[in-house]
Every structure is written in structure tokens, then in C-alpha cells.
Design a protein around this motif. Structure first.
Motif, short mmCIF file in Angstrom:
data_model
loop_
_atom_site.label_atom_id
_atom_site.label_comp_id
_atom_site.label_asym_id
_atom_site.label_seq_id
_atom_site.Cartn_x
_atom_site.Cartn_y
_atom_site.Cartn_z
N THR A 189 0.84 -1.19 0.00
CA THR A 189 0.00 0.00 0.00
C THR A 189 0.88 1.24 0.00
O THR A 189 1.78 1.38 0.83
N ILE A 190 0.61 2.15 -0.94
CA ILE A 190 1.38 3.39 -0.97
C ILE A 190 0.55 4.58 -0.49
O ILE A 190 1.11 5.63 -0.19
N LEU A 191 -0.79 4.41 -0.39
CA LEU A 191 -1.62 5.46 0.21
C LEU A 191 -2.98 4.88 0.60
O LEU A 191 -3.62 4.21 -0.20
N ASP A 192 -3.39 5.18 1.84
CA ASP A 192 -4.71 4.76 2.32
C ASP A 192 -5.78 5.77 1.92
O ASP A 192 -5.48 6.90 1.52
N ASP A 193 -7.03 5.35 2.07
CA ASP A 193 -8.21 6.22 1.89
C ASP A 193 -8.30 6.83 0.49
O ASP A 193 -8.70 7.99 0.33
N VAL A 194 -7.93 6.06 -0.53
CA VAL A 194 -8.12 6.48 -1.93
C VAL A 194 -9.40 5.84 -2.43
O VAL A 194 -9.51 4.62 -2.50
N VAL A 195 -10.40 6.66 -2.75
CA VAL A 195 -11.71 6.13 -3.13
C VAL A 195 -11.93 6.14 -4.63
O VAL A 195 -12.90 5.53 -5.11
N ARG A 258 -15.53 15.60 -10.77
CA ARG A 258 -15.42 15.18 -12.17
C ARG A 258 -13.96 14.82 -12.42
O ARG A 258 -13.09 15.69 -12.41
N LEU A 259 -13.68 13.54 -12.61
CA LEU A 259 -12.33 13.05 -12.78
C LEU A 259 -12.07 12.76 -14.25
O LEU A 259 -12.63 11.80 -14.82
N LEU A 260 -11.25 13.59 -14.87
CA LEU A 260 -10.78 13.38 -16.23
C LEU A 260 -11.95 13.10 -17.18
O LEU A 260 -12.83 13.93 -17.32
N ASN A 261 -11.96 11.93 -17.81
CA ASN A 261 -12.98 11.63 -18.82
C ASN A 261 -14.21 10.94 -18.24
O ASN A 261 -15.10 10.52 -18.97
N GLU A 262 -14.28 10.83 -16.91
CA GLU A 262 -15.37 10.08 -16.28
C GLU A 262 -16.59 10.96 -16.01
O GLU A 262 -16.50 12.19 -15.98
N ASP A 263 -17.73 10.30 -15.81
CA ASP A 263 -18.91 11.01 -15.37
C ASP A 263 -18.70 11.49 -13.93
O ASP A 263 -17.74 11.09 -13.27
N THR A 264 -19.61 12.31 -13.45
CA THR A 264 -19.48 12.85 -12.09
C THR A 264 -19.41 11.73 -11.06
O THR A 264 -20.23 10.80 -11.07
N TYR A 265 -18.43 11.84 -10.16
CA TYR A 265 -18.29 10.86 -9.08
C TYR A 265 -18.80 11.47 -7.78
O TYR A 265 -18.40 12.57 -7.40
N GLU A 266 -19.70 10.76 -7.11
CA GLU A 266 -20.26 11.22 -5.83
C GLU A 266 -19.98 10.18 -4.76
O GLU A 266 -20.41 9.03 -4.89
N PRO A 267 -19.25 10.54 -3.70
CA PRO A 267 -18.97 9.58 -2.63
C PRO A 267 -20.25 9.07 -1.97
O PRO A 267 -21.32 9.67 -2.11
N SER A 268 -20.12 8.01 -1.21
CA SER A 268 -21.28 7.39 -0.59
C SER A 268 -21.72 8.07 0.70
O SER A 268 -22.79 7.76 1.23
N LEU A 272 -15.29 14.19 4.40
CA LEU A 272 -14.42 15.19 3.80
C LEU A 272 -13.54 14.53 2.74
O LEU A 272 -12.75 13.63 3.05
N TYR A 273 -13.67 14.94 1.49
CA TYR A 273 -12.93 14.37 0.37
C TYR A 273 -12.20 15.49 -0.38
O TYR A 273 -12.64 16.63 -0.38
N LYS A 274 -11.10 15.12 -1.04
CA LYS A 274 -10.36 16.10 -1.83
C LYS A 274 -9.84 15.44 -3.10
O LYS A 274 -9.39 14.30 -3.09
N LEU A 275 -9.93 16.19 -4.20
CA LEU A 275 -9.48 15.72 -5.51
C LEU A 275 -8.08 16.22 -5.80
O LEU A 275 -7.76 17.39 -5.56
N PHE A 276 -7.24 15.34 -6.35
CA PHE A 276 -5.89 15.70 -6.77
C PHE A 276 -5.68 15.23 -8.20
O PHE A 276 -6.06 14.11 -8.56
#
Length: 293
Positions: A189-195, A258-268, A272-276
Motif C-alpha cells: 500500500t502506498i496510500l490509504d483512503d483512496v476512493v 469530475r475526474l478526467l474523462n469520467e462522469d461525475t463521481y459522488e462519494p457514498s 471530507l474528500y479532496k481531488l488531486f
């Protein structure tokens, strides 16, 4: 005035507070205490939120910097490297790495399913890349000694909300040698909590960029083979990921991204979430394309 009269006057001036005065004082005290408690609670929540934001931001900076440093080397192969292990035909290996900086399924004799993949319906992508190095993404030399360099294949994927990687000896994958060293191929694992983890690939051709080798468009993994068949070359990557704060902080309105070419992503949940996001130029591939212009 007589001393008797003076004593009576002093006693009359020592009367206590009335019941009404005491009740007013208590009410004012309760108001002040309530305000102080409210301020303390507000400060505690603000401090907790700031810690969560700082922690999430630090996690995002760490993973973006790590991925950038590793992806900059994608497509690297130097036949003149004095530390390059020469147990195989390095001319053929050089040609393979240069033409397969990003690995797709069915490109190896071993582990044919290994390759970059587009996640179905907005689910996480998988990224698999090639390069020459002295260790894989886990830090393993895979049986090579004295800091020898060799053909490395690294896979990046998300499982159980953890961004993981595992490395392979490319020569083992090509059926040229047996697996050695830490070739159990267990991931770390190189990073936790990646959704959410998404990747697109910047392609170019010399005719449309006049030899500059800049990406003309970014495509999904499912479109890579068609682009390669039409003379395109991968020269850049775009990576986007959503990280959740490691705390029980919640927000009033559920976030969406909105991540790159994907449709809108909504967490469950309302956490607190952040996009990089980052765009990485594969400088080895750009130089390779230019040198073959």
C-alpha cells in the motif's frame, strides 16, 4: 453625633443582595458561560477540520509527488548503462520497452491479464508501466545484485480503498528467465483512503505536432491499442484521484467530483474528500519520438 447612632448607620449600610439581584446575576452568568462553551466547541470543531484538511492535503501532495517521480522514468531504456544486466538480448529488450511504455493485457507470455485497464462504469482504473531501473515500485531488486539495472514493470491499482503497487521483472513476464528475489508479487500500500483512481493517456504523432511530440489528445486505456495501430505514441499521462480525510469530519452537502474523462463521481457519504490531479510528460518517450522523426 453619638456613637450609638453611628453604629446603627453602619449596620444599615451592610444589607445583602436582594433575591431579584441574585437571580439576574445567575442568569447573566449562565449566558456568559454558555457563550464561552459555544466558543470552545466551535474552536474544537474548527481545529479538527483544519487538521483533517491538512492531513488530506499532505497525503495528496505525497502521492502526486511520488507518482510523478516514478512516471517521469516510464519508457526509459539505456543500452549503454554500465550497470545494465546483460543476461538477455538488450537490443530486443530496448525495442520492446520503447514500443510498450504502457503495458496492455496480452502483451506478455506470463500473466497475460496484466495490463492497463479502464474501470467499468467509473470504477477505478489500473495503470501498468515499463522502464529500466535498479528496483521495482516496492523497492525490490528482484534477485539482481550490485545495483544492476533491469527491465521493470510496475502495476498501480486500488483495492479496499488503498492505492497499491506491485513490481515485476519484465524478463520473467516475457518468459526469458525464472522469477527470483521478492517475486511473490505481493502488493504494498502506498496510500490509504483512496476512493477513486483514474488515468488517461496523452498520444501524439509527428505529422500533427511538427516534431514537437506534444500530446494532441488524452484517451482511456480501452482506446490505446487503436491509437497505436494508427501510428500514435503515448507521451504523457494524466492521473486523478480522490482522497478521503482520515477522520469523522462531515460536511453539510455531499461533495461530487469530475475526474478526467469520467462522469461525475459522488462519494457514498458526507465525509471530507479532496481531488488531486496531475499531468506528467513521459520525457523518455518524447525524446524517443523526436529521435525517430
Amino acid at each position: 453625633m453619638s456613637p450609638f447612632i453611628n453604629r446603627n448607620i453602619n449596620k444599615s449600610r451592610q444589607n445583602g443582595f436582594t433575591l431579584i439581584e441574585i437571580m439576574i446575576s445567575m442568569a447573566l452568568g449562565l449566558v456568559i458561560a454558555g457563550a464561552v462553551i459555544q466558543i470552545m466547541v466551535s474552536n474544537s470543531v474548527t481545529e479538527k477540520l483544519n487538521r483533517a484538511l491538512a492531513s488530506t492535503q499532505e497525503s495528496g501532495r505525497f502521492i502526486i509527488n511520488r507518482l510523478r517521480s516514478e512516471m517521469l522514468m516510464v519508457g526509459l531504456y539505456d543500452q549503454m548503462d554500465p550497470k545494465l544486466n546483460l543476461d538477455v538480448d538488450v537490443v530486443k529488450e530496448n525495442n520492446f520497452v520503447r514500443n510498450h511504455p504502457v503495458i496492455l493485457p496480452n502483451q506478455f507470455a506470463v500473466r497475460t491479464d496484466l495490463g492497463s485497464k479502464q474501470g467499468a462504469s467509473g470504477s477505478n482504473d489500473t495503470l501498468v508501466v515499463s522502464l529500466q531501473s535498479k528496483m521495482d515500485c516496492r523497492g525490490y531488486a528482484l534477485g539482481y545484485e550490485n545495483e544492476e539495472t533491469f527491465y521493470v514493470v510496475n502495476e498501480y491499482f486500488v483495492a479496499d480503498n488503498k492505492l497499491k503497487c506491485r513490481g515485476f521483472d519484465g524478463r520473467y513476464l516475457r518468459g526469458e528467465k525464472a522469477a527470483e528475489g521478492h517475486n511473490s508479487h505481493k502488493s504494498i500500500t502506498i496510500l490509504d483512503d483512496v476512493v477513486n483512481f483514474q488515468v488517461t493517456y496523452g498520444v501524439t504523432d509527428l505529422a500533427s505536432t511538427f516534431g514537437s511530440a506534444i500530446p494532441t489528445r488524452f484517451i482511456a486505456a480501452d482506446d490505446i491499442q487503436n491509437a497505436l495501430d494508427n501510428g500514435k505514441t503515448i507521451v504523457a499521462l494524466r492521473i486523478a484521484l480522490v482522497v478521503k480525510a482520515d477522520s469523522d469530519i462531515t460536511v453539510d452537502k455531499k461533495p461530487f467530483f469530475r475526474l478526467l474523462n469520467e462522469d461525475t463521481y459522488e462519494p457514498s457519504d458526507n465525509g471530507l474528500y479532496k481531488l488531486f490531479e496531475t499531468t506528467i510528460t513521459l520525457r523518455n518517450m518524447k525524446n524517443f519520438v523526436r529521435s525517430n522523426a
